[in-house]
Design a protein around this motif. Structure first.
Motif, PDB file in Angstrom:
ATOM      1  N   LEU A 200      17.810  15.349   1.385  1.00 38.13           N
ATOM      2  CA  LEU A 200      17.551  16.770   1.563  1.00 38.13           C
ATOM      3  C   LEU A 200      16.114  17.128   1.188  1.00 38.13           C
ATOM      4  N   ALA A 201      15.585  16.488   0.143  1.00 43.43           N
ATOM      5  CA  ALA A 201      14.191  16.738  -0.233  1.00 43.43           C
ATOM      6  C   ALA A 201      13.246  16.276   0.873  1.00 43.43           C
ATOM      7  N   PHE A 202      13.534  15.118   1.469  1.00 48.48           N
ATOM      8  CA  PHE A 202      12.704  14.621   2.574  1.00 48.48           C
ATOM      9  C   PHE A 202      12.752  15.582   3.758  1.00 48.48           C
ATOM     10  N   ILE A 203      13.932  16.114   4.060  1.00 46.37           N
ATOM     11  CA  ILE A 203      14.065  17.062   5.172  1.00 46.37           C
ATOM     12  C   ILE A 203      13.251  18.321   4.911  1.00 46.37           C
ATOM     13  N   PHE A 204      13.303  18.851   3.670  1.00 46.81           N
ATOM     14  CA  PHE A 204      12.524  20.042   3.342  1.00 46.81           C
ATOM     15  C   PHE A 204      11.027  19.778   3.492  1.00 46.81           C
ATOM     16  N   ASN A 208       8.246  21.390   6.322  1.00 43.66           N
ATOM     17  CA  ASN A 208       7.355  22.359   5.678  1.00 43.66           C
ATOM     18  C   ASN A 208       6.153  22.668   6.560  1.00 43.66           C
ATOM     19  N   PHE A 209       5.866  23.941   6.707  1.00 47.94           N
ATOM     20  CA  PHE A 209       4.785  24.382   7.589  1.00 47.94           C
ATOM     21  C   PHE A 209       3.609  24.984   6.820  1.00 47.94           C
ATOM     22  N   PRO A 224       5.011  19.950  12.072  1.00 44.22           N
ATOM     23  CA  PRO A 224       5.117  21.407  12.242  1.00 44.22           C
ATOM     24  C   PRO A 224       3.795  22.055  12.657  1.00 44.22           C
ATOM     25  N   ILE A 225       2.671  21.542  12.163  1.00 38.72           N
ATOM     26  CA  ILE A 225       1.369  22.086  12.546  1.00 38.72           C
ATOM     27  C   ILE A 225       1.035  21.682  13.973  1.00 38.72           C
ATOM     28  N   ALA A 226       1.390  20.461  14.359  1.00 38.44           N
ATOM     29  CA  ALA A 226       1.124  20.002  15.717  1.00 38.44           C
ATOM     30  C   ALA A 226       1.889  20.844  16.742  1.00 38.44           C
TER      31      ALA A 226
END
Length: 274
Positions: A200-204, A208-209, A224-226
């Motif tokens: 779950l930590a890896f998914i968060f 993250n953006f 997310p930036i791409a």
């Protein structure tokens, strides 16, 4: 009406409610996958909303023109780094809070997680700028730890509280110090909780953006930036956006599907003490 008939009706209604809720949750994802194989014109045509096509030009554009393999690699490095160091610091902290009933420390960590991340963004940017760490993995991993570490701590606190204290006491009788008892005894039997908090930590971190938007550059840009690059002032590249969204969602979805048993076991493991 008999009891068995009422029970059957209740069960049927429950199944209908579950399937309907599942359909509502999966509908946007289904549309996203189908749209990733369509042209811009087909996506904007509402009469062909769920039409199935086999056009791979959006995916070829994503990997060819936008170098998405680099962004995937950056996201993996940041996600794994933030999760690893979050575990390295978070597991001892969670055990200490659970073992010595440090509610104040636990509350402080919770407050740090609740406070909007944008509150930390300007101080971090100034500090990392002075240290020449902007557009480095170091700054991204440290910033993402604000998300991963408190989450790991708060998942593991009830899990450690559910472990019998006698296990540590037995290890100390055999000559272990408290840190060694934690490493040799407590951690090995805390596998489900560690796996759950790690996933779950890896998914968060993966999703993250905000932190990456400010602290990342061309060398360390994450997924997310791409994806944000597909949005412009005058036009939205819906085909590329949907293909990129599928790419960023697929690894997380695969991890969740294969690890759902461990996630359920980890989240419920701390609910029973003794």
């Amino acid at each position: 009406m008999s009891r068995n008939k009422r029970k059957m009706i209740k069960k049927t209604l429950t199944h209908i409610g579950v399937y309907f809720s599942l359909f509502l949750f999966l509908l946007p994802f289904l549309w996203m996958v189908l749209a990733s194989f369509k042209t811009q014109v087909q996506i904007l045509d509402t009469s062909k909303l769920f039409e199935i096509t086999a056009n791979f030009s959006n995916y070829m554009s994503v990997f060819g023109e936008y170098a998405f393999l680099t962004f995937i690699w950056n996201s993996f490095i940041v996600g794994i780094g933030a999760t690893f160091f979050g575990l390295l610091l978070g597991l001892p902290a969670a055990y200490s809070i659970a073992r010595y009933k440090q509610e104040g420390l636990g509350l402080l960590i919770l407050v740090a997680r609740i406070v909007p991340g944008i509150s930390f963004l300007i101080p971090w940017f100034i500090i990392f700028s002075k240290l020449n760490l902007i557009d480095t993995y170091t700054s991204l991993i440290l910033s993402h730890m604000l998300v991963t570490m408190p989450f790991i701590i708060w998942v593991m606190i009830p899990f450690f509280e559910g472990l019998p204290l006698e296990l540590e006491e037995s290890a100390r009788v055999d000559g272990c110090s408290i840190p060694m008892a934690f490493i040799r005894v407590m951690l090995p039997i805390s596998g489900p909780g560690i796996v759950t908090s790690s996933i779950l930590a890896f998914i968060f971190s993966w999703n993250n953006f905000m932190f990456s938007l400010i602290l990342a550059g061309e060398k360390t840009k994450t997924l997310p930036i791409a994806i944000f690059n597909f949005l412009s002032y005058s036009e939205i590249n819906w085909g590329g956006l949907m293909a990129a969204s599928v790419i960023i969602t697929a690894p997380v979805l695969i991890i969740a599907l294969f690890a759902q048993r461990y996630i359920i076991a980890g989240l419920t493991g701390g609910s029973v003490k003794g």
